[in-house]
Design a protein around this motif. Structure first.
Motif, PDB file in Angstrom:
ATOM      1  N   VAL A  35      40.985  41.630  15.746  1.00 24.39           N
ATOM      2  CA  VAL A  35      40.363  40.529  16.477  1.00 24.39           C
ATOM      3  C   VAL A  35      41.031  40.103  17.710  1.00 24.39           C
ATOM      4  CG1 VAL A  35      39.095  38.472  16.662  1.00 24.39           C
ATOM      5  CG2 VAL A  35      38.361  40.424  14.916  1.00 24.39           C
ATOM      6  N   ARG A  36      42.292  39.775  17.340  1.00 26.32           N
ATOM      7  CA  ARG A  36      43.268  39.139  18.285  1.00 26.32           C
ATOM      8  C   ARG A  36      43.406  40.045  19.224  1.00 26.32           C
ATOM      9  NH1 ARG A  36      45.839  34.096  17.605  1.00 26.32           N
ATOM     10  NH2 ARG A  36      45.446  33.293  15.581  1.00 26.32           N
ATOM     11  N   ASP A  37      43.854  41.179  18.998  1.00 33.71           N
ATOM     12  CA  ASP A  37      44.074  42.435  19.833  1.00 33.71           C
ATOM     13  C   ASP A  37      43.003  42.726  20.824  1.00 33.71           C
ATOM     14  OD1 ASP A  37      46.765  42.618  18.900  1.00 33.71           O
ATOM     15  OD2 ASP A  37      46.164  44.326  17.620  1.00 33.71           O
ATOM     16  N   ALA A  38      41.715  42.864  20.285  1.00 30.58           N
ATOM     17  CA  ALA A  38      40.292  43.098  21.237  1.00 30.58           C
ATOM     18  C   ALA A  38      40.255  41.961  22.238  1.00 30.58           C
ATOM     19  CB  ALA A  38      39.249  43.193  20.352  1.00 30.58           C
ATOM     20  N   ASP A  39      40.336  40.701  21.723  1.00 24.78           N
ATOM     21  CA  ASP A  39      40.190  39.423  22.616  1.00 24.78           C
ATOM     22  C   ASP A  39      41.201  39.714  23.787  1.00 24.78           C
ATOM     23  OD1 ASP A  39      38.506  36.965  22.536  1.00 24.78           O
ATOM     24  OD2 ASP A  39      40.535  36.524  23.371  1.00 24.78           O
ATOM     25  N   ALA A  40      42.479  39.930  23.418  1.00 28.01           N
ATOM     26  CA  ALA A  40      43.402  40.013  24.403  1.00 28.01           C
ATOM     27  C   ALA A  40      43.170  41.105  25.527  1.00 28.01           C
ATOM     28  CB  ALA A  40      44.977  40.278  23.838  1.00 28.01           C
ATOM     29  N   GLN A  41      42.773  42.194  25.052  1.00 27.75           N
ATOM     30  CA  GLN A  41      42.177  43.306  25.922  1.00 27.75           C
ATOM     31  C   GLN A  41      41.214  42.789  26.672  1.00 27.75           C
ATOM     32  OE1 GLN A  41      44.038  46.032  26.689  1.00 27.75           O
ATOM     33  NE2 GLN A  41      42.652  46.352  28.146  1.00 27.75           N
ATOM     34  N   ALA A  43      40.221  39.561  27.620  1.00 30.33           N
ATOM     35  CA  ALA A  43      40.805  38.881  28.775  1.00 30.33           C
ATOM     36  C   ALA A  43      41.406  39.672  29.696  1.00 30.33           C
ATOM     37  CB  ALA A  43      41.540  37.798  28.110  1.00 30.33           C
ATOM     38  N   LYS A  44      42.136  40.621  29.487  1.00 26.92           N
ATOM     39  CA  LYS A  44      42.892  41.487  30.624  1.00 26.92           C
ATOM     40  C   LYS A  44      41.834  42.213  31.559  1.00 26.92           C
ATOM     41  CE  LYS A  44      46.484  45.102  31.116  1.00 26.92           C
ATOM     42  NZ  LYS A  44      47.296  46.038  30.113  1.00 26.92           N
ATOM     43  N   THR A  45      40.693  42.509  30.800  1.00 20.35           N
ATOM     44  CA  THR A  45      39.780  43.294  31.574  1.00 20.35           C
ATOM     45  C   THR A  45      39.038  42.266  32.449  1.00 20.35           C
ATOM     46  OG1 THR A  45      39.342  44.919  29.517  1.00 20.35           O
ATOM     47  CG2 THR A  45      37.324  44.839  31.022  1.00 20.35           C
ATOM     48  N   THR A  91      39.514  34.185  39.692  1.00 13.75           N
ATOM     49  CA  THR A  91      40.552  34.449  38.541  1.00 13.75           C
ATOM     50  C   THR A  91      39.836  33.781  37.281  1.00 13.75           C
ATOM     51  OG1 THR A  91      42.197  33.086  39.015  1.00 13.75           O
ATOM     52  CG2 THR A  91      42.305  35.152  40.281  1.00 13.75           C
ATOM     53  N   VAL A  92      39.698  34.560  36.073  1.00 14.69           N
ATOM     54  CA  VAL A  92      39.247  34.097  35.054  1.00 14.69           C
ATOM     55  C   VAL A  92      40.316  34.449  33.788  1.00 14.69           C
ATOM     56  CG1 VAL A  92      37.715  34.392  32.874  1.00 14.69           C
ATOM     57  CG2 VAL A  92      36.912  34.661  35.567  1.00 14.69           C
ATOM     58  N   SER A  93      40.680  33.736  33.157  1.00  6.85           N
ATOM     59  CA  SER A  93      41.661  33.918  32.083  1.00  6.85           C
ATOM     60  C   SER A  93      41.439  33.094  30.684  1.00  6.85           C
ATOM     61  CB  SER A  93      43.147  33.660  32.504  1.00  6.85           C
ATOM     62  OG  SER A  93      43.469  32.491  32.747  1.00  6.85           O
ATOM     63  N   TYR A 114      40.445  28.223  28.275  1.00  5.99           N
ATOM     64  CA  TYR A 114      40.246  29.016  29.334  1.00  5.99           C
ATOM     65  C   TYR A 114      40.550  28.524  30.671  1.00  5.99           C
ATOM     66  CZ  TYR A 114      36.055  26.499  30.782  1.00  5.99           C
ATOM     67  OH  TYR A 114      35.013  25.426  31.074  1.00  5.99           O
ATOM     68  N   ARG A 115      40.527  29.267  31.766  1.00  4.64           N
ATOM     69  CA  ARG A 115      40.851  28.680  33.001  1.00  4.64           C
ATOM     70  C   ARG A 115      40.279  29.638  33.902  1.00  4.64           C
ATOM     71  NH1 ARG A 115      43.942  25.031  34.933  1.00  4.64           N
ATOM     72  NH2 ARG A 115      45.038  24.803  33.170  1.00  4.64           N
ATOM     73  N   ILE A 116      39.245  29.163  34.928  1.00  9.60           N
ATOM     74  CA  ILE A 116      38.776  29.773  36.145  1.00  9.60           C
ATOM     75  C   ILE A 116      39.196  29.014  37.279  1.00  9.60           C
ATOM     76  CG2 ILE A 116      36.480  30.404  37.110  1.00  9.60           C
ATOM     77  CD1 ILE A 116      35.312  30.027  34.287  1.00  9.60           C
ATOM     78  N   ALA A 117      39.583  29.963  38.240  1.00  7.90           N
ATOM     79  CA  ALA A 117      40.173  29.508  39.686  1.00  7.90           C
ATOM     80  C   ALA A 117      39.340  30.344  40.546  1.00  7.90           C
ATOM     81  CB  ALA A 117      41.425  29.534  40.010  1.00  7.90           C
ATOM     82  N   ALA A 118      38.616  29.302  41.562  1.00  6.64           N
ATOM     83  CA  ALA A 118      37.861  30.142  42.541  1.00  6.64           C
ATOM     84  C   ALA A 118      38.013  29.705  43.863  1.00  6.64           C
ATOM     85  CB  ALA A 118      36.416  30.130  42.129  1.00  6.64           C
ATOM     86  N   LYS A 119      37.642  30.085  44.993  1.00  7.95           N
ATOM     87  CA  LYS A 119      37.640  29.473  46.235  1.00  7.95           C
ATOM     88  C   LYS A 119      36.042  29.558  46.773  1.00  7.95           C
ATOM     89  CE  LYS A 119      41.958  30.911  48.138  1.00  7.95           C
ATOM     90  NZ  LYS A 119      42.854  31.670  49.260  1.00  7.95           N
ATOM     91  N   ASN A 120      35.946  28.238  47.118  1.00  2.20           N
ATOM     92  CA  ASN A 120      34.171  28.013  47.524  1.00  2.20           C
ATOM     93  C   ASN A 120      34.242  28.481  48.870  1.00  2.20           C
ATOM     94  OD1 ASN A 120      35.370  26.126  49.310  1.00  2.20           O
ATOM     95  ND2 ASN A 120      34.860  24.294  47.991  1.00  2.20           N
ATOM     96  N   PRO A 121      32.929  28.539  49.489  1.00  4.25           N
ATOM     97  CA  PRO A 121      32.793  28.957  50.755  1.00  4.25           C
ATOM     98  C   PRO A 121      33.375  28.482  51.787  1.00  4.25           C
ATOM     99  CG  PRO A 121      30.757  28.543  49.485  1.00  4.25           C
ATOM    100  CD  PRO A 121      31.685  27.949  48.784  1.00  4.25           C
ATOM    101  N   GLN A 122      34.146  27.190  51.683  1.00  2.00           N
ATOM    102  CA  GLN A 122      34.883  26.417  52.504  1.00  2.00           C
ATOM    103  C   GLN A 122      36.328  26.938  52.395  1.00  2.00           C
ATOM    104  OE1 GLN A 122      32.630  24.734  50.845  1.00  2.00           O
ATOM    105  NE2 GLN A 122      31.166  24.934  52.415  1.00  2.00           N
ATOM    106  N   ASP A 123      36.638  27.824  51.744  1.00  3.51           N
ATOM    107  CA  ASP A 123      37.910  28.341  51.507  1.00  3.51           C
ATOM    108  C   ASP A 123      38.770  27.278  50.833  1.00  3.51           C
ATOM    109  OD1 ASP A 123      39.382  30.801  51.414  1.00  3.51           O
ATOM    110  OD2 ASP A 123      40.582  30.121  53.072  1.00  3.51           O
TER     111      ASP A 123
END
Length: 165
Positions: A35-41, A43-45, A91-93, A114-123
Motif C-alpha cells: 500500500v505504501r509503495d502504491a501510494d508513493a507511485q 503521488a509521483k503520477t 503542483t500536487v504532492s 499534502y501540499r498544492i501550489a498553483a498560480k492564479n490568473p494574476q500569476d
C-alpha cells in the motif's frame, strides 16, 4: 442409544473439523509495504500531472471528498475533480506518515499530509496544505486501489468581509 451415538459422532466430527482449520496467514507487513509503495507511485503520477494515471488508482465505485466541494463518486466525477488540480500551473504532492492494514488483509488506510501550489490568473502563487486519509481495498488480482479519499486544508479560511453601512 443409537440416536445418541449418532449425535455424539456428528458433534465429534464438527469439533475435529473446526479445530483442523489452518490459521489465516498474517500478511499485514507485506500488505502495508504494498500500500505504501502504491501510494508513493500514485503521488509521483499525480506530481507528473498524469490525469488518467492518477484516476487509475481508484476503484470504479470510489468516492473522493475534496475540501469545500461535494462528494465525487465514481471515476468520471473523480476525474473531473482531479482535472481542476492537475494543470501546468499547479503542483500536487503528498506524503503518507501512517499506514495500517486490517488483519483480514482486505482493507487498509493511510494518513498523511499534502501540499498544492498553483498560480492564479494574476500569476500570483497560492499554496494549500493539509491532511489526508485514504482507504485502500485489495482487488481480486492482489493489487490495491483506493475506495475513499478525503483531504482537508490546514490553511485558515479567509475572514468574512464586513459590509459597509
Amino acid at each position: 442409544m443409537d440416536k445418541f451415538l449418532g449425535y455424539g459422532s456428528l458433534a465429534l466430527l464438527l469439533i475435529m473439523t473446526g479445530c483442523s482449520r489452518q490459521p489465516v496467514p498474517d500478511t499485514r507487513a507485506a500488505d502495508e509495504g504494498a500500500v505504501r509503495d502504491a501510494d508513493a507511485q500514485w503521488a509521483k503520477t499525480a506530481g507528473a500531472n498524469d490525469l488518467d494515471g492518477t484516476v487509475s488508482y481508484y476503484t470504479d465505485d470510489a468516492s473522493m471528498l475534496p475540501p469545500n466541494a461535494p462528494i465525487a463518486t465514481g471515476k468520471p466525477a473523480i476525474r473531473a475533480v482531479w482535472a481542476t488540480m492537475l494543470t501546468p500551473d499547479t503542483t500536487v504532492s503528498w506524503q503518507v506518515n501512517k499506514a495500517e492494514v486490517a488483519r483480514s488483509g482486505e482493507l487498509a488506510y493511510v494518513m498523511g499530509t499534502y501540499r498544492i501550489a498553483a498560480k492564479n490568473p494574476q500569476d500570483k502563487s497560492q499554496e494549500d496544505h493539509g491532511k489526508l486519509v485514504e482507504v485502500w481495498k485489495k482487488q481480486g488480482d492482489g493489487k490495491w486501489k483506493t475506495v475513499a479519499d478525503i483531504f482537508n486544508s490546514d490553511v485558515p479560511a479567509p475572514a468574512p468581509v464586513e459590509k459597509k453601512r
